[in-house]
Design a protein around this motif. Structure first.
Motif, PDB file in Angstrom:
ATOM      1  N   VAL D 378       0.843  -1.205   0.000  1.00  0.00           N
ATOM      2  CA  VAL D 378       0.000   0.000   0.000  1.00  0.00           C
ATOM      3  C   VAL D 378       0.876   1.252   0.000  1.00  0.00           C
ATOM      4  CG1 VAL D 378      -1.642   1.344   1.355  1.00  0.00           C
ATOM      5  CG2 VAL D 378      -1.942  -1.120   1.080  1.00  0.00           C
ATOM      6  N   THR D 379       1.844   1.279   0.891  1.00  0.00           N
ATOM      7  CA  THR D 379       2.662   2.499   0.959  1.00  0.00           C
ATOM      8  C   THR D 379       3.469   2.686  -0.324  1.00  0.00           C
ATOM      9  OG1 THR D 379       4.364   1.204   2.083  1.00  0.00           O
ATOM     10  CG2 THR D 379       2.895   2.492   3.460  1.00  0.00           C
ATOM     11  N   PHE D 380       4.007   1.580  -0.835  1.00  0.00           N
ATOM     12  CA  PHE D 380       4.772   1.670  -2.072  1.00  0.00           C
ATOM     13  C   PHE D 380       3.853   2.133  -3.197  1.00  0.00           C
ATOM     14  CE2 PHE D 380       7.202   0.239  -5.722  1.00  0.00           C
ATOM     15  CZ  PHE D 380       8.509   0.354  -5.327  1.00  0.00           C
ATOM     16  N   GLY D 381       2.654   1.575  -3.200  1.00  0.00           N
ATOM     17  CA  GLY D 381       1.689   1.931  -4.255  1.00  0.00           C
ATOM     18  C   GLY D 381       1.357   3.407  -4.206  1.00  0.00           C
ATOM     19  N   TYR D 384       4.099   5.241  -5.613  1.00  0.00           N
ATOM     20  CA  TYR D 384       4.089   5.034  -7.063  1.00  0.00           C
ATOM     21  C   TYR D 384       3.131   6.000  -7.730  1.00  0.00           C
ATOM     22  CZ  TYR D 384       2.011   2.869 -11.219  1.00  0.00           C
ATOM     23  OH  TYR D 384       1.461   2.660 -12.461  1.00  0.00           O
ATOM     24  N   LEU D 385       1.927   6.083  -7.178  1.00  0.00           N
ATOM     25  CA  LEU D 385       0.942   6.984  -7.769  1.00  0.00           C
ATOM     26  C   LEU D 385       1.430   8.425  -7.690  1.00  0.00           C
ATOM     27  CD1 LEU D 385      -2.364   5.413  -6.477  1.00  0.00           C
ATOM     28  CD2 LEU D 385      -1.408   5.345  -8.781  1.00  0.00           C
ATOM     29  N   ALA D 386       2.072   8.743  -6.604  1.00  0.00           N
ATOM     30  CA  ALA D 386       2.549  10.111  -6.454  1.00  0.00           C
ATOM     31  C   ALA D 386       3.613  10.423  -7.491  1.00  0.00           C
ATOM     32  CB  ALA D 386       3.121  10.319  -5.047  1.00  0.00           C
ATOM     33  N   ILE D 387       4.528   9.483  -7.713  1.00  0.00           N
ATOM     34  CA  ILE D 387       5.645   9.814  -8.609  1.00  0.00           C
ATOM     35  C   ILE D 387       5.184   9.916 -10.053  1.00  0.00           C
ATOM     36  CG2 ILE D 387       6.493   7.470  -9.025  1.00  0.00           C
ATOM     37  CD1 ILE D 387       9.291   8.551  -8.904  1.00  0.00           C
ATOM     38  N   ILE D 388       4.246   9.089 -10.444  1.00  0.00           N
ATOM     39  CA  ILE D 388       3.831   9.204 -11.844  1.00  0.00           C
ATOM     40  C   ILE D 388       2.931  10.405 -12.054  1.00  0.00           C
ATOM     41  CG2 ILE D 388       4.041   6.722 -12.265  1.00  0.00           C
ATOM     42  CD1 ILE D 388       0.982   6.579 -12.238  1.00  0.00           C
ATOM     43  N   THR D 433       5.469   1.749 -13.339  1.00  0.00           N
ATOM     44  CA  THR D 433       4.466   0.693 -13.440  1.00  0.00           C
ATOM     45  C   THR D 433       5.165  -0.655 -13.549  1.00  0.00           C
ATOM     46  OG1 THR D 433       3.162   2.285 -14.663  1.00  0.00           O
ATOM     47  CG2 THR D 433       2.366   0.019 -14.638  1.00  0.00           C
ATOM     48  N   ARG D 434       6.256  -0.663 -14.324  1.00  0.00           N
ATOM     49  CA  ARG D 434       7.031  -1.895 -14.496  1.00  0.00           C
ATOM     50  C   ARG D 434       7.529  -2.395 -13.139  1.00  0.00           C
ATOM     51  NH1 ARG D 434      12.642  -2.301 -15.329  1.00  0.00           N
ATOM     52  NH2 ARG D 434      13.283  -4.222 -16.366  1.00  0.00           N
ATOM     53  N   VAL D 435       8.066  -1.474 -12.346  1.00  0.00           N
ATOM     54  CA  VAL D 435       8.557  -1.869 -11.025  1.00  0.00           C
ATOM     55  C   VAL D 435       7.418  -2.436 -10.205  1.00  0.00           C
ATOM     56  CG1 VAL D 435       9.467  -0.980  -8.858  1.00  0.00           C
ATOM     57  CG2 VAL D 435      10.451  -0.215 -11.021  1.00  0.00           C
ATOM     58  N   MET D 436       6.309  -1.720 -10.200  1.00  0.00           N
ATOM     59  CA  MET D 436       5.131  -2.138  -9.435  1.00  0.00           C
ATOM     60  C   MET D 436       4.701  -3.544  -9.840  1.00  0.00           C
ATOM     61  SD  MET D 436       3.789  -0.517  -7.083  1.00  0.00           S
ATOM     62  CE  MET D 436       2.255  -0.881  -6.271  1.00  0.00           C
TER      63      MET D 436
END
Lengths: 550, 298, 99, 631
Positions: D378-381, D384-388, D433-436
């Motif tokens: 969740v935190t990573f996600g 992720y959303l923030a960076i993109i 997204t690839r990392v995710m």
């Protein structure tokens, strides 16, 4: 000013100590041998106390030379026993006095005879001779810093070669595999190189005397060797060198100092000498004895021959610049720890000489600070390297690896020494190196910019050295290493403390040095280049009101 | 630049000139002879000649006293001393033809010639044309000897005393140098005899030199019964110098002659004379001429 | 005749003496050559005395003779003692200082 | 209150000193001491911030002068601090994120026997970084600048027994030193131009200096920034720096230190504003790096190196924004802060994943981890959303503004920069997204580690979890907070100045286009990695992919040209020194020796030979005398 001959005593103390140490009865046991070492150590500590008293009694704003002493010596040639110290000399005397006890303590067992198989005690004076020689060197160096008579200076400048020769040639680095031939080669090379320089200087010294005699500077038609008299005569125009004579004399002096310092390309004796000597003696060479060379450039070359210094300044700057980069590049290519440090020193001496001949206040103050800081930082690095080498009996970088894991304190102190060598801000050498660079840049921007490459290369050789010896997998031979023990810690701690203190608060030294630098600048009739767009008071006020401020 | 010749004053008389040329030739010839003679004795004699010639030159130049001193001191005393030492060291000792130092001779001659040319050029360059002569000075003092004496005991008295001291020192020095310290107690004749017996080498006195009555010189070894010379009979010093004279061959040569004369006198038939070459086959080595003393010991 | 010829003679003799010193190996002959050189200089001194018209030159020549006598005495003594130890009077044999 | 400024630096410095000198007796609780020092510093920072808030805009900057550091004729370096609106942002970011990462490290480094030392280094880093942003003159800034370099060196090489770590540390320090040359030359130029290098006077007098000088200073500062912020051409160290422990990567190589270059440029805005050439260079460097980093990020299979590429790229955005001048400074800093949150969060998440996967870093050996590590997911996600730049999250507010400012730069340049920024955004979306997908989705591709232990993914301890949660909150909310009522812009404007850009495209258009390219990036990535299984061994890939895996051949270039050339040069010089210079010396010695050997033969022991020499000498003397008389 009281008439107590403080300077003479400060120099005579180690000299007497040297004689007494040599005269002590030969040790009859290993324990007695250690007892014999206490006397020289005590003498060197006393000398440090005296040096501290000199530094405290020195008044930065006062006369140029203080605590002066004068006795006529060879009056027919105007030679006097005249001593006196200015700020630069005080600082360097202090450096010498600090380093000698440290070196002694670090080399405590370096001159002990090798235990033979039978375990019988070898009864001779060799060990105490080592310490006596160190004291002798200290006495000569201190006198060189104190002498304000050109001839007197020359005498001690040359005389210090004798004990140094024996220290290099007689007491090799046994811990790292003795090769007597290499050692004597190094010692002879050191001696011949420096003697050659000294001889050329002697010719110049005599030439100087002849000119002063011809122009009637001394008393009763004799010439004079007295620095103060000559400087005054120069300033008042009573003494005038013809341009050719001045250049020749300058080169004569400079050659000797450039060998001693050493300036590229007269440097090749240093790696040999430092490589073969014990770490403690190597410290004496690079941190103490060589400083006499750079000091003398500042004291004699600039003061006696201001115009020639101006003429040759740029050429010397270029040589020192080459030295900076050349020394650093060669340090990168070394396989031997001590030779690496020697080449690093050559690079650093390039900075010192550059600071001197940039002829700016910042450069000269920087150079003086650099002399002190280089002495401390190199001593720290070299002595810790010596401790490292004594554990393995090799001076090849490739023989080490992973020391950090088994002896973290050793590695840590080594790292601090290394960081000081690469002039990390916050440690003392940074201040001086930056001052030298700034001082050079304001007058010769191109040289200043190229010299900054030296900063990167310094990082390269220090880090490569650290990486190869301290990091990586632990080598089997290294696995049994002891960390630093008490004596070694006592050696390293004051050095590191000084590096940190002077890195943050160099003011005590800078305050002593500044007036001397101002005098030297006025001797060479040069002023600092003014900033292209100096800040006006109004602008400062405006900036402050805007919220900038200082 | 043209030199203006100054007139020559105090020129020598014609008689002196003639005398000079004769003496000069003698002096130079003597000097050259001294250098060139291979035997020291000959050199000494040549030098004596040169010195006498020089003595006469001194007198001709008005230094009568010096001329006499030259003859008395130099030719009389010093040269005699030389001759004594020559005798002591070996009359016949002579230089080998070959020099041990390569090129030394040529270099020496070249250097000598160069030096001579320089000296002579220097003198010629000096253009000395006024010779006052010492006559006036002599006359003032009442004679040459008186003049010298006055100077020696006044102006040069200090130097005179010092040279006196020098002479005494030299005499003592010579004594010290030639004196040999006895390192052990002097051995008496008895000691020597006892030692000889103890060692058993040569108990009897050494045989006397000389061959029959025909030679009684110390340098001629006595002959053993088989006709070979015995070195023992000659003084070791002469042996060391290699100055042993081997006359055995000569003796044998003359033996035939002797026998013939004896036979003639007795009216006997003469046997065929035997020649030394036949006789001296076996002891050839012993009778070979001893090596000269000056063989360089390389 | 110009008395300067005496000087030429002196120069010639001196040169011959000097060359002799260099060429001969017998120590005694060597000494004789030295004596010849001294004599040559004496001749020059006497001639100078004549040139200047005072007797100082002769005095010096006299001293030269005295010193020469002293020198010969010592020198010959040395030769004798060398001969005793080395059985030779050749100067080439006294080359112990050779490397 | 101003007297508290040195305390900010002093607390972590004291912490470092105690921890490093304290010895083994501190091993048990030393790490908590480190956390305490850091948190206390954060507390002081907060206090100073609120104090500043309470003052009027003009009164906000605070100064504290301690003592004269280097008193030399004409050269007076001070130890003085300056806390203005810009510094305080950094102080809060550094101490805040720093404290969180300290906390995280307590868990992450729990099994490391040298944990005390690690915290010592972390505290040292904080002290140096705070010094960097609080200094009131360039020389003191330089101290901090190199100090963070040292801390970074120590921390990258923390696992010194690994040769790769030691090499990476050395490389980082060296490349940074190249950049430092720029800073020192810039200071020297300032000194020779203005006679001082304190911020206030220099900025006040900047307009009096010539264009050339200012350009020179600007370019040199840019060089320094390139070194520290891993911008092309000095970017090569950042990827290798991932050899350090992950908290280090999060704190130093993502959130704080690498952004020091942006701080430097923004701080020197007065100079850059007057030097358009330097600004142009800055923009170019930023644009090139943002694409460079993004491309590298796409090709890496190592999760940390992929994130490192991303960091490089995001800093590229900031540098570009800073290069745009007054229209970009504020957004550069704003992106810097938001990036500090989400990138630190991402790194901590990556660290958490590695922690659970036996320190495996290859994403091809992850997969399907979302159910095993829900909190991390969740935190990573969110990060992720923030960076993109997902609308509403922090990255959206900062990055869109930068893209907008790029277009607003005007002219062809503006279009080129804007498009580059857009492409960068799309590629960012793709690789993140690839990392995710490779990490948390798809099937398990776990493999036992070198010692044969099967990975047992598990959620990390609380000390690691809390920081991740806090940072993800920051990632989500910071942007909106900053954008609300333009509070961030207003806060910074007194220091950096701000102009509204006049973009040829409207704000909404930019946002729309940005969102579209992001969606495109996500889609392409999903098609490549989400729909089809990820092979455990990397496919050969295109030429570009292979080049990108090797950091676009920059290391190879360095290796061949710099290392190879340098090695040869060094070898040549060693040879030259031994044979050339020493050869001359020894040659002279040999010549003297040989001559004396020959001269010795003259001493042959023959008296007559010596006599001949004397005679020859006499000859020469006489000849000379005669000649001298003749002349």
């Amino acid at each position: 000013m009281s008439s107590f001959p403080l300077l003479t005593v400060a120099a005579a103390l180690p000299a007497v100590g040297a004689v007494l140490t040599a005269a002590l009865p030969a040790a009859t046991s290993a324990k007695r041998r250690d007892v014999n070492k206490v006397l020289p150590l005590g003498v060197s500590v006393l000398t440090l106390v005296l040096a501290a008293i000199v530094a405290i009694r020195f008044k930065p704003g006062g006369a140029r030379y203080q605590m002066t002493e004068y006795h006529s010596w060879i009056s027919d040639f105007g030679i006097g026993y005249s001593l006196g110290v200015d700020g630069i000399a005080v600082v360097l005397i202090l450096l010498t006095a600090v380093l000698v006890p440290v070196v002694m303590l670090a080399s405590w067992h370096d001159a002990d005879p090798v235990a033979n198989d039978a375990g019988t005690f070898e009864r001779n004076r060799r060990t105490q001779g080592f310490f006596a020689l160190i004291l002798a060197v200290e006495a000569m160096v201190v006198l060189s810093f104190e002498a304000t008579d050109v001839f007197l200076f020359y005498v001690f400048f040359e005389a210090m070669l004798i004990p140094m020769y024996f220290l290099i040639g007689g007491f090799g680095d046994r811990t790292v595999g003795e090769d007597a031939r290499q050692r004597s080669y190094a010692a002879v090379k050191f001696l011949l190189y420096n003697l050659l320089g000294g001889l050329i200087m002697l010719a110049a010294v005599i030439g100087l005397y002849v000119i002063t005699a011809k122009q009637g500077i001394g008393t009763d038609g004799h010439g004079t060797f007295d620095l103060g008299t000559i400087t005054q005569a120069l300033a008042s125009g009573k003494l005038h060198f013809s341009p050719v004579a001045e250049k020749a004399l300058f080169l004569g002096f400079m050659f000797a100092f450039a060998v001693k310092a050493p300036l590229w390309p007269l440097h090749t004796w240093l790696p040999n000498a430092m490589g073969e000597a014990t770490p403690g003696v190597a410290v004496l060479i690079t941190a103490v004895v060589d400083k006499v060379g750079t000091y003398a450039m500042l004291r004699f070359c600039l003061q006696l021959f201001p115009d020639a210094s101006k003429t040759f300044g740029p050429a010397i700057l270029v040589l020192s610049l080459i030295g900076i980069i050349y020394g650093a590049l060669l340090a990168v290519g070394q396989k031997d720890i001590k030779r690496l440090i020697a080449y690093a020193s050559i690079s650093h001496f390039g900075f010192i000489i550059m600071g001197i001949f940039a002829m700016t206040s910042q450069g000269q103050a920087g150079a003086t600070l650099y002399m002190v800081n280089h002495g401390i930082s190199t001593a720290a690095l070299l002595l810790v390297a010596g401790f490292l080498m004594s554990r393995r009996g090799s001076r090849l970088i490739a023989d080490y690896g992973g020391v950090q894991k088994v002896a973290p304190v050793l590695a840590g102190t080594f790292m601090i020494g290394g960081l000081a060598t690469l002039s990390l801000p916050g440690l003392a050498p940074f201040v001086s190196e930056f001052l030298v660079l700034v001082g050079t840049f304001t007058r010769y921007p191109a040289i200043g910019i190229i010299a900054t490459i030296g900063i990167v290369l310094a990082a390269l050789y220090v880090l490569v050295l650290y990486q190869r010896t301290m990091t990586g997998p632990v080598k089997p031979e290294v696995a049994g290493f002891r960390d630093l023990h008490a004596r070694e810690l006592v050696v390293v701690t004051p050095l590191i403390a000084l590096l940190l203190f002077l890195g943050v608060y160099p003011r005590p030294i800078a305050d002593i040095v500044n007036p001397a630098v101002r005098d030297t600048m006025s001797d060479v009739h040069r002023t600092d280049p003014a900033p292209a767009h100096p800040i006006t008071a109004a602008q400062v006020a405006a900036a402050n009101s805007q919220g900038g401020g200082q | 630049m043209i030199e203006i010749a100054t007139p020559l004053t105090g020129a020598a008389s014609t008689g002196e000139a003639v005398q000079f040329w004769i003496l000069a030739v003698i002096a130079v010839a003597g000097a050259l002879g001294m250098v060139l003679c291979r035997k020291a004795v000959h050199s000494a004699l040549c030098l004596a000649g040169t010195m006498i010639a020089l003595a006469i030159c001194y007198m001709a130049e008005g230094a009568v006293f010096l001329g006499v001193v030259q003859i008395v001191v130099y030719t009389g005393a010093i040269m005699m001393l030389f001759l004594f030492v020559v005798m002591l060291v070996g009359v016949s000792a002579e230089d080998t033809v070959k020099d041990a130092l390569k090129g030394q001779r040529i270099a020496a001659v070249v250097a000598g010639l160069g030096f001579g040319v320089l000296l002579i050029a220097g003198i010629a360059n000096a253009k000395l044309r006024t010779f006052t002569g010492t006559g006036a000075a002599d006359a003032k003092a009442g004679g040459n000897v008186q003049g010298l004496a006055a100077l020696i005991f006044t102006k040069y008295v200090w130097a005179f005393e010092v040279t006196g001291a020098l002479l005494i020192t030299a005499a003592i020095g010579a004594m010290v140098l030639t004196h040999r310290e006895l390192t052990e107690e002097k051995q008496s004749q008895r000691d020597l005899a006892e030692r000889r017996v103890r060692l058993g080498t040569q108990v009897t006195p050494l045989p006397a030199p000389g061959v029959y009555a025909r030679h009684n010189a110390v340098d001629v070894p006595g002959l053993l019964p088989d006709g070979t010379p015995s070195e023992l009979t000659v003084n070791p010093t002469l042996r060391a110098r290699g100055q042993m004279r081997d006359v055995s061959g000569e003796l044998v040569d003359r033996m035939g002659e002797l026998e013939a004369s004896t036979a003639g006198w007795l009216g006997r038939r003469t046997p065929k004379p035997r020649h030394s070459t036949e006789l001296a086959k076996a002891p050839a080595a012993a009778s070979a001429p001893a090596p000269t003393a000056e063989e360089p010991q390389e | 005749m110009n008395p300067v010829n005496y000087l030429y003679l002196a120069a010639l003799l001196f040169t011959i003496g000097a060359t002799g010193v260099l060429v001969r190996r017998n120590a005694i002959v060597l000494f004789m050559c030295v004596e010849l050189m001294l004599n040559a200089s004496n001749l020059a001194l006497v001639t100078f005395s004549r040139l200047h018209g005072n007797l100082d030159g002769q005095i010096i020549a006299f001293f030269t003779m005295v010193v020469a006598a002293a020198e010969v005495v010592v020198g010959l003594a040395i030769i004798v003692s060398v001969f005793r130890t080395r059985h030779s009077a050749s100067v080439d044999d006294t080359n112990l200082m050779k490397l | 209150m101003d007297n508290l400024i040195p305390v900010l630096v002093g607390l972590p410095l004291a912490g470092a000193a105690v921890l490093l000198l304290g010895g083994r007796r501190l091993d048990r609780f030393g790490h908590w001491l480190g956390v305490l020092a850091s948190t206390a510093s954060f507390g002081v920072g907060l206090a100073l911030f609120f104090d500043m808030l309470s003052r009027s805009t003009a009164q906000r900057p605070a100064f504290d002068h301690l003592f004269t550091w280097v008193p030399v004729e004409g050269f007076q370096a001070q130890i003085g601090f300056q806390l203005d609106q810009l510094s305080v942002v950094f102080v809060l970011l550094i101490t805040g994120v720093g404290s969180l990462i300290h906390l995280y490290s307590v868990g992450y480094m729990a099994h490391d026997e040298r944990r005390r030392r690690f915290f010592g280094y972390l505290n040292l880093f904080l002290a140096a970084m705070l010094l960097l942003v609080l200094a009131d003159n360039y020389l003191l800034l330089y101290v901090g600048w190199e100090g963070v370099g040292l801390a970074s060196y120590l921390l990258i090489g923390f696992w010194q027994h690994k040769p790769s770590a030691a090499t990476a540390a050395k490389k980082a320090f060296l490349v940074n030193r190249v950049g430092d040359i720029g800073l020192s030359i810039a200071i020297m130029l300032m000194f020779s131009t203005f006679g001082t290098f304190a911020f206030g006077p220099v900025f006040g007098a900047a307009h009096t200096a010539s264009q050339g000088t200012l350009t020179g200073i600007g370019l040199m500062l840019l060089l320094a920034a390139c070194g520290k912020s891993a911008q092309v051409p000095l970017q090569s160290w950042l990827g290798d720096a991932m050899e350090g422990p992950t908290p280090v990567s999060a704190l130093i190589h993502a959130a704080t230190m690498v952004t020091a270059g942006v701080y430097l440029i923004t701080r020197s805005s007065a100079i850059f504003n007057l030097a358009p050439t330097a600004q142009l260079a800055t923009v170019c460097v930023g644009a090139v790096t943002l694409l460079f980093g993004a491309i590298v990020g796409c090709a890496k299979d190592d999760i940390k190196k992929a994130l490192a590429g991303s960091t490089m790229s995001q800093i590229g955005y900031m540098v570009m924004a800073a290069g745009l001048g007054p229209i970009g400074y504020v957004f550069a800093i704003m992106h810097l802060v938001t990036h500090g949150f989400f990138k630190a969060g991402l790194f901590l998440g990556a660290g958490s994943v590695m922690h659970g996967m036996n320190d495996e870093v290859d994403m091809r050996k992850y997969g399907g981890l979302r159910s095993y590590m829900p909190l991390t997911f969740v935190t990573f996600g969110l990060g992720y959303l923030a960076i993109i730049g997902f609308p509403g999250l922090s990255g959206f507010f900062s990055k869109d503004k930068i893209i907008e400012a790029a277009f607003a730069h005007g002219g062809t340049e503006g279009w080129i920069l804007g498009c580059a920024a857009l492409v960068g955004a799309a590629v960012t979306a793709f690789y993140m997204t690839r990392v995710m997908l490779m990490t948390f989705f798809g099937e398990k591709r776990w493999q036992p580690d070198a010692e044969g232990h099967e990975p047992h993914p598990h959620e990390s301890p609380k000390t690691m979890g809390i920081p991740m949660v806090v940072l993800s909150i920051g990632s989500v909310g910071a942007g909106a907070l900053f954008a609300w009522n333009s509070s961030f812009v207003n806060w910074l404007t007194p220091v950096t100045g701000h102009e509204e850009g006049h973009s040829p495209l409207s704000s909404w258009t930019v946002s729309g286009v940005t969102f579209a390219v992001i969606a495109l990036g996500v889609l392409v990535s999903w098609l490549m990695y989400g729909r089809q299984p990820v092979p455990a061994t990397p496919p050969v890939g295109s030429l570009l992919t292979r080049a990108a895996r090797r950091d676009l051949l920059q290391d190879d270039f360095n290796h061949v040209v710099l290392v190879g050339g340098g090695t040869h040069l060094t070898r040549f010089l060693v040879y030259l020194d031994a044979k050339g210079f020493d050869g001359v010396v020894n040659g002279i010695a040999a010549a003297v020796g040989g001559t004396s050997g020959r001269m010795r033969k003259l001493q042959n022991g023959y008296v007559r030979s010596y006599a001949l020499s004397m005679f020859g000498g006499a000859l020469v003397l006489v000849a000379t005398t005669l000649l001298m008389r003749a002349v």
